[in-house]
Design a protein around this motif. Structure first.
Motif, PDB file in Angstrom:
ATOM      1  N   PHE A   1       0.826  -1.214   0.000  1.00 60.12           N
ATOM      2  CA  PHE A   1       0.000   0.000   0.000  1.00 60.12           C
ATOM      3  C   PHE A   1       0.857   1.258   0.000  1.00 60.12           C
ATOM      4  CE2 PHE A   1      -3.441  -2.751   0.800  1.00 60.12           C
ATOM      5  CZ  PHE A   1      -4.620  -2.038   0.645  1.00 60.12           C
ATOM      6  N   ALA A   2       0.498   2.209  -0.854  1.00 59.96           N
ATOM      7  CA  ALA A   2       1.123   3.529  -0.823  1.00 59.96           C
ATOM      8  C   ALA A   2       0.759   4.210   0.500  1.00 59.96           C
ATOM      9  CB  ALA A   2       0.622   4.368  -2.002  1.00 59.96           C
ATOM     10  N   GLU A   3       1.597   5.124   0.940  1.00 57.94           N
ATOM     11  CA  GLU A   3       1.364   5.807   2.219  1.00 57.94           C
ATOM     12  C   GLU A   3       0.039   6.554   2.244  1.00 57.94           C
ATOM     13  OE1 GLU A   3       3.060   5.521   5.089  1.00 57.94           O
ATOM     14  OE2 GLU A   3       4.256   4.012   4.030  1.00 57.94           O
ATOM     15  N   ASP A   4      -0.369   7.115   1.106  1.00 58.16           N
ATOM     16  CA  ASP A   4      -1.605   7.907   1.057  1.00 58.16           C
ATOM     17  C   ASP A   4      -2.795   7.114   0.510  1.00 58.16           C
ATOM     18  OD1 ASP A   4      -0.717   7.695  -1.546  1.00 58.16           O
ATOM     19  OD2 ASP A   4      -1.024   9.815  -2.033  1.00 58.16           O
ATOM     20  N   ALA A   5      -2.687   5.804   0.532  1.00 55.99           N
ATOM     21  CA  ALA A   5      -3.768   4.952   0.012  1.00 55.99           C
ATOM     22  C   ALA A   5      -5.049   5.146   0.821  1.00 55.99           C
ATOM     23  CB  ALA A   5      -3.349   3.485   0.054  1.00 55.99           C
ATOM     24  N   THR A   6      -6.175   4.947   0.146  1.00 54.22           N
ATOM     25  CA  THR A   6      -7.482   4.984   0.804  1.00 54.22           C
ATOM     26  C   THR A   6      -8.250   3.722   0.441  1.00 54.22           C
ATOM     27  OG1 THR A   6      -8.517   6.179  -1.030  1.00 54.22           O
ATOM     28  CG2 THR A   6      -7.636   7.512   0.801  1.00 54.22           C
ATOM     29  N   ALA A   7      -9.245   3.428   1.257  1.00 54.76           N
ATOM     30  CA  ALA A   7     -10.099   2.267   1.012  1.00 54.76           C
ATOM     31  C   ALA A   7     -11.534   2.670   1.279  1.00 54.76           C
ATOM     32  CB  ALA A   7      -9.696   1.122   1.924  1.00 54.76           C
ATOM     33  N   SER A   8     -12.444   2.089   0.509  1.00 53.24           N
ATOM     34  CA  SER A   8     -13.852   2.401   0.729  1.00 53.24           C
ATOM     35  C   SER A   8     -14.687   1.133   0.695  1.00 53.24           C
ATOM     36  CB  SER A   8     -14.358   3.396  -0.320  1.00 53.24           C
ATOM     37  OG  SER A   8     -14.256   2.864  -1.618  1.00 53.24           O
TER      38      SER A   8
END
Length: 132
Positions: free
Chosen positions: A33-40
């Motif tokens: 995962f990239a540091e600024d990753a998001t999940a929804s």
């Protein structure tokens, strides 16, 4: 395990992520995962840390993930898999849309049947109560 019209630069990190979740491998998940990753999911958007902590909470019920299909389009992979549990829910079919940029996951969207998944949450709640 199917792969159809799949770009490995997108499919491989996405597949590695779903496999790492099934193996309870937090270190591997964090590297993907990239540091600024998001999940929804279910109308919520979570930070990378909140998503990983949420995954960690599911581990006591998760036996493995069985990947069924992987499709890619541009920077996105669609992974269809069974979230196999030791709860009355058994295996819950899930779909994740995973965005990969420069080999790192930047976004995931989880799609699943909340009714089918409810016994997993109930079992985890009961287990937490029995520990208290």
């Amino acid at each position: 395990m199917g792969t159809l019209d799949s770009d490995p630069t997108v499919a491989d990190p996405a597949r590695a992520y779903i496999s790492a979740v099934g193996a309870h491998d937090i270190d591997k998940i964090e590297t993907l995962f990239a540091e600024d990753a998001t999940a929804s999911f279910a109308g919520q958007v979570l930070s990378r840390a909140d998503w990983i902590n949420g995954l960690r909470r599911l581990f006591p019920a998760l036996l493995r993930n069985d990947i069924l299909e992987v499709f890619t389009a541009a920077t996105r992979a669609c992974i269809v898999y069974d979230f196999v549990t030791d709860t009355p829910a058994g295996a819950v079919r899930c779909v994740e849309l995973v965005t990969v940029n420069d080999g790192r996951i930047t976004q995931v969207e989880l799609i699943f049947d909340r009714v089918a998944f409810a016994p997993v949450n109930e079992a985890l709640e009961q287990r937490a109560k029995s520990v208290d």
